[in-house]
Write a protein that holds these residues in place. Structure first.
Motif, PDB file in Angstrom:
ATOM      1  N   ALA A  32      96.395  -2.949 -35.336  1.00 29.10           N
ATOM      2  CA  ALA A  32      96.960  -4.277 -35.580  1.00 29.10           C
ATOM      3  C   ALA A  32      98.462  -4.130 -35.771  1.00 29.10           C
ATOM      4  N   ASP A  33      99.218  -5.102 -35.295  1.00 28.81           N
ATOM      5  CA  ASP A  33     100.680  -5.021 -35.400  1.00 28.81           C
ATOM      6  C   ASP A  33     101.195  -5.498 -36.749  1.00 28.81           C
ATOM      7  N   THR A  34     100.271  -5.742 -37.696  1.00 26.81           N
ATOM      8  CA  THR A  34     100.650  -6.155 -39.051  1.00 26.81           C
ATOM      9  C   THR A  34     100.478  -5.028 -40.061  1.00 26.81           C
ATOM     10  N   MET A  35     100.044  -3.867 -39.598  1.00 22.92           N
ATOM     11  CA  MET A  35      99.774  -2.760 -40.509  1.00 22.92           C
ATOM     12  C   MET A  35     100.341  -1.458 -39.955  1.00 22.92           C
ATOM     13  N   GLN A  36     100.461  -0.466 -40.844  1.00 25.34           N
ATOM     14  CA  GLN A  36     100.983   0.831 -40.460  1.00 25.34           C
ATOM     15  C   GLN A  36      99.861   1.766 -40.031  1.00 25.34           C
ATOM     16  N   HIS A  37     100.181   2.642 -39.105  1.00 15.29           N
ATOM     17  CA  HIS A  37      99.297   3.761 -38.788  1.00 15.29           C
ATOM     18  C   HIS A  37      99.212   4.662 -40.007  1.00 15.29           C
ATOM     19  N   GLY A  38      98.114   5.388 -40.164  1.00 18.28           N
ATOM     20  CA  GLY A  38      97.930   6.200 -41.363  1.00 18.28           C
ATOM     21  C   GLY A  38      98.836   7.407 -41.478  1.00 18.28           C
ATOM     22  N   SER A  39      99.365   7.905 -40.362  1.00 19.13           N
ATOM     23  CA  SER A  39     100.164   9.130 -40.423  1.00 19.13           C
ATOM     24  C   SER A  39     101.501   8.964 -41.153  1.00 19.13           C
ATOM     25  N   PRO A  40     102.339   7.969 -40.821  1.00 16.18           N
ATOM     26  CA  PRO A  40     103.614   7.861 -41.531  1.00 16.18           C
ATOM     27  C   PRO A  40     103.491   7.697 -43.047  1.00 16.18           C
ATOM     28  N   PRO A  70      94.536  -1.799 -45.694  1.00 14.22           N
ATOM     29  CA  PRO A  70      95.601  -1.889 -44.697  1.00 14.22           C
ATOM     30  C   PRO A  70      96.981  -1.803 -45.363  1.00 14.22           C
ATOM     31  N   ILE A  71      97.849  -0.979 -44.818  1.00 13.91           N
ATOM     32  CA  ILE A  71      99.186  -0.800 -45.389  1.00 13.91           C
ATOM     33  C   ILE A  71     100.145  -1.689 -44.614  1.00 13.91           C
ATOM     34  N   PRO A  72     100.678  -2.725 -45.253  1.00 12.37           N
ATOM     35  CA  PRO A  72     101.502  -3.700 -44.532  1.00 12.37           C
ATOM     36  C   PRO A  72     102.871  -3.131 -44.166  1.00 12.37           C
ATOM     37  N   LEU A  73     103.609  -3.905 -43.380  1.00 11.54           N
ATOM     38  CA  LEU A  73     104.932  -3.496 -42.912  1.00 11.54           C
ATOM     39  C   LEU A  73     106.041  -4.008 -43.824  1.00 11.54           C
ATOM     40  N   THR A  74     105.694  -4.297 -45.069  1.00 11.04           N
ATOM     41  CA  THR A  74     106.676  -4.767 -46.039  1.00 11.04           C
ATOM     42  C   THR A  74     107.343  -3.577 -46.733  1.00 11.04           C
ATOM     43  N   GLN A  75     108.383  -3.873 -47.503  1.00  7.09           N
ATOM     44  CA  GLN A  75     109.050  -2.822 -48.273  1.00  7.09           C
ATOM     45  C   GLN A  75     108.028  -2.100 -49.149  1.00  7.09           C
ATOM     46  N   CYS A  76     108.216  -0.802 -49.304  1.00 10.14           N
ATOM     47  CA  CYS A  76     107.274  -0.022 -50.095  1.00 10.14           C
ATOM     48  C   CYS A  76     108.024   0.907 -51.044  1.00 10.14           C
ATOM     49  N   GLN A  97     103.084   2.119 -53.035  1.00  6.92           N
ATOM     50  CA  GLN A  97     102.847   0.703 -53.265  1.00  6.92           C
ATOM     51  C   GLN A  97     103.637  -0.118 -52.250  1.00  6.92           C
ATOM     52  N   SER A  98     103.085  -1.259 -51.863  1.00  2.00           N
ATOM     53  CA  SER A  98     103.735  -2.163 -50.914  1.00  2.00           C
ATOM     54  C   SER A  98     104.018  -3.513 -51.562  1.00  2.00           C
ATOM     55  N   LEU A  99     105.109  -4.127 -51.129  1.00  4.22           N
ATOM     56  CA  LEU A  99     105.532  -5.420 -51.661  1.00  4.22           C
ATOM     57  C   LEU A  99     104.616  -6.526 -51.151  1.00  4.22           C
ATOM     58  N   GLN A 100     104.167  -7.383 -52.073  1.00  5.64           N
ATOM     59  CA  GLN A 100     103.287  -8.496 -51.735  1.00  5.64           C
ATOM     60  C   GLN A 100     104.089  -9.799 -51.617  1.00  5.64           C
ATOM     61  N   ASP A 101     103.412 -10.831 -51.109  1.00  2.64           N
ATOM     62  CA  ASP A 101     104.079 -12.119 -50.901  1.00  2.64           C
ATOM     63  C   ASP A 101     104.612 -12.720 -52.199  1.00  2.64           C
ATOM     64  N   ASP A 102     103.951 -12.424 -53.313  1.00  2.00           N
ATOM     65  CA  ASP A 102     104.381 -13.003 -54.584  1.00  2.00           C
ATOM     66  C   ASP A 102     105.476 -12.187 -55.277  1.00  2.00           C
ATOM     67  N   GLY A 103     105.963 -11.141 -54.607  1.00  7.96           N
ATOM     68  CA  GLY A 103     107.036 -10.328 -55.171  1.00  7.96           C
ATOM     69  C   GLY A 103     106.567  -9.127 -55.974  1.00  7.96           C
ATOM     70  N   VAL A 108      98.646   0.910 -52.292  1.00  9.76           N
ATOM     71  CA  VAL A 108      97.984   0.900 -50.982  1.00  9.76           C
ATOM     72  C   VAL A 108      97.522   2.291 -50.554  1.00  9.76           C
ATOM     73  N   ALA A 109      98.047   3.336 -51.182  1.00 11.74           N
ATOM     74  CA  ALA A 109      97.617   4.697 -50.841  1.00 11.74           C
ATOM     75  C   ALA A 109      98.018   5.645 -51.963  1.00 11.74           C
ATOM     76  N   THR A 110      97.230   6.688 -52.132  1.00  9.60           N
ATOM     77  CA  THR A 110      97.557   7.737 -53.096  1.00  9.60           C
ATOM     78  C   THR A 110      97.366   9.094 -52.418  1.00  9.60           C
ATOM     79  N   ALA A 111      97.986  10.095 -52.986  1.00  8.88           N
ATOM     80  CA  ALA A 111      97.795  11.467 -52.509  1.00  8.88           C
ATOM     81  C   ALA A 111      97.723  12.394 -53.715  1.00  8.88           C
ATOM     82  N   GLN A 112      96.876  13.381 -53.625  1.00  6.53           N
ATOM     83  CA  GLN A 112      96.752  14.375 -54.677  1.00  6.53           C
ATOM     84  C   GLN A 112      96.743  15.749 -54.031  1.00  6.53           C
ATOM     85  N   ALA A 113      97.457  16.688 -54.621  1.00  6.15           N
ATOM     86  CA  ALA A 113      97.588  18.005 -54.004  1.00  6.15           C
ATOM     87  C   ALA A 113      97.541  19.111 -55.049  1.00  6.15           C
TER      88      ALA A 113
END
Length: 299
Positions: A32-40, A70-76, A97-103, A108-113
């Motif tokens: 979908a053109d409203t979300m990011q691919h998982g790799s970036p 889904p990870i949106p294309l907003t500021q993160c 974390q990604s910015l939502q419409d309400d500010g 949206v994703a976590t990583a543990q290593a």
């Protein structure tokens, strides 16, 4: 048109340790053109992990990314913290974390290593998986013929097998852009900029009829990547009761090395015909797997 890095950094002061970024069109998913691919996003989380626990005498040995939706294309924004400190073994966690419409911002994703201290085991080094043909033996793929602009356009792809053919799906990938601004990619960031594609190129299901978005990604490394190219030999399986998996052996320009596995959500595409009727099939929800890891015994 010059390809953009996956992210542009945003200068924004924050006392809580967050770094801010704007995703570019180079992150756009094939689904979908409203979300990011998982790799970036995975690579961005790895960047944060690396910066949090940078040590010349230790490496990240296993990284698990959980994609919470889904990870949106907003500021993160992203930040990391050590959750289990130690001189020989450390556990570090990053959050995106990604910015939502309400500010507000939503996770949206976590990583543990796990980060393990290194020692000289060169005299005992070994691996058991067969090597894969070099990228020079494959054919260059042109995703612009099949996919709209986005992530798949800014990675150089070389296919060793035909998509959907019997056996593992094998390919090599090399990012053509930086992760953040003009920063050089670290070897681990380069790997994570490619590896989430195993779920797609290792699949046997027709992408025109099925979706299979993974919800997590685990990579186990017993050495650090070498060179610009990342090779992937991937296989996906779907069971009769909605459980599926994708597992892969990763390669670099030196040899075989880590194991990668993910959980995917697989379902048929619901298509709307010209008459307005909706056709569908029984959905298959796919989750997955854990993968074995090698870990030092010293605490």
């Amino acid at each position: 048109m010059v390809d953009e890095p996956f992210y542009r950094s945003v200068s924004q002061s924050d006392d809580d340790g967050w770094e801010y970024f704007t995703p570019t069109p180079s992150t756009v998913s094939v689904w979908a053109d409203t979300m990011q691919h998982g790799s970036p996003p995975s690579a961005l989380l790895v960047r944060s992990l690396e910066r949090c626990v940078a040590r010349p005498d230790a490496h990240l040995s296993r990284v698990t990314v959980d994609i919470l939706g889904p990870i949106p294309l907003t500021q993160c924004r992203v930040r990391s913290a050590v959750t289990r400190p130690g001189s020989k073994i450390q556990l570090v966690r990053a959050e995106l974390q990604s910015l939502q419409d309400d500010g507000s911002y939503r996770s949206v994703a976590t990583a543990q290593a796990w980060q393990l201290a290194t020692s000289d085991t060169s005299s005992a080094a070994m691996d058991h998986d067969p090597t894969m043909a070099n990228y020079t033996a494959g054919r260059t793929a042109d995703p612009t013929k099949f996919f709209p602009p986005g992530y798949v356009h800014v990675v150089e792809w070389v296919l060793l097998t035909k998509p959907g053919a019997d056996g593992p799906g094998q390919f090599w990938g090399r990012p053509k852009v930086c992760l953040v601004d003009d920063e050089p990619l670290t070897p681990l960031q380069r790997l994570f900029s490619v590896v989430d594609s195993a779920n797609g190129l290792g699949a046997k299901l027709d992408i025109r009829a099925w979706t299979y978005l993974n919800t997590d990604l685990s990579v186990h490394l017993y050495r650090q990547p070498v060179g610009d190219w990342i090779g992937v030999s991937a296989q996906s399986s779907v069971g009769p009761d909605g459980i599926g998996m994708c597992a892969a052996v990763l390669h670099d320009e030196k040899a075989v090395w880590p194991i990668r596995a993910d959980t995917s959500r697989t379902r048929p595409i619901i298509s709307r015909g010209l008459t307005g009727t909706i056709t569908t099939q029984i959905s298959v929800l796919s989750t997955l797997l854990n993968c074995q890891t090698c870990c030092g015994t010293g605490k």
